[in-house]
Design an enzyme around this catalytic site. Structure first.
Site, PDB file in Angstrom:
ATOM      1  CD  GLU A  61      48.680  28.095  37.879  1.00 44.47           C
ATOM      2  OE1 GLU A  61      49.489  27.196  37.541  1.00 44.47           O
ATOM      3  OE2 GLU A  61      48.982  29.051  38.620  1.00 44.47           O
ATOM      4  CD  GLU A  72      41.747  36.957  43.969  1.00 41.33           C
ATOM      5  OE1 GLU A  72      41.985  35.955  43.276  1.00 41.33           O
ATOM      6  OE2 GLU A  72      42.619  37.768  44.302  1.00 41.33           O
ATOM      7  CB  CYS A 109      45.839  39.989  39.820  1.00 42.62           C
ATOM      8  SG  CYS A 109      44.404  39.410  38.883  1.00 42.62           S
ATOM      9  CB  CYS A 112      41.007  39.645  40.938  1.00 42.27           C
ATOM     10  SG  CYS A 112      41.269  37.976  40.291  1.00 42.27           S
TER      11      CYS A 112
END
Ligand code: THU
Length: 162
Positions: A61, A72, A109, A112
């Protein structure tokens, strides 16, 4: 009306083949290396290559939130896409339980899914996805394309070459 339908399977980690159990374990381990001071949601991803080797990544992050990268894509970005010899067979994704979250399997997500599909289209061979949660349950999907219906891909940009 037309329908999309795809097969998937829910099973426990202990029911997986040995090499896939190792893949899931690698994703669990690398989740410890996540840098997630903002979400506290530590994700790990592991790629199983055709030669049996594994590539791992965790989320990383940033104080400028959109700069952060998912586990991923951190793993996928290390692939040598100039060498088509070693293809990705499967991806496992999981996260560390924090007490604040459910313990269900975690799904890639949307961004990804798009990134996984790029690799699948590039290698011309399906990538299986194993979504794993700390409660031991796995959701297995045999083809990454199932998770992104009506996907946008390279052939949309190269219509003349398709
Ligand atoms: N995250 C992943 O690493 N992979 C996913 O597929 C879902 C979300 C990360 C991004 C962010 O660092 C944190 O989980 C919370 O969204």
């Amino acid at each position: 009306m037309q329908n999309f339908q795809f097969p998937f399977e829910r099973l426990m980690k202990t029911q997986l083949p040995a090499d896939i159990q190792q893949l899931v374990a690698a994703a669990e381990q690398v989740a410890d290396k996540a840098y997630a001071p903002y979400s506290h949601f530590k994700v790990g991803a592991a790629l199983l290559m055709e030669d049996g080797s594994m590539i791992t990544g965790s989320n990383h992050e940033n104080a400028s939130y959109p700069v952060g990268i998912c586990a991923e894509r951190a793993a996928l970005a290390t692939l040598d896409m100039n060498n088509n010899a070693n293809k990705v067979r499967a991806i496992s994704v999981t996260y560390k339980p924090t007490g604040h979250t459910h313990n269900n399997p975690v799904a890639p997500c949307g961004m990804c899914r798009q990134a996984i599909l790029e690799v699948q289209q590039w290698q011309g061979q399906p990538i299986a996805i194993y979504m794993y949660g700390p409660d031991g349950e796995v959701i297995y999907v045999e083809n990454a394309a199932f998770l992104l219906p009506f996907a946008f891909g390279g052939s949309d940009l190269n219509a003349d070459k398709a």
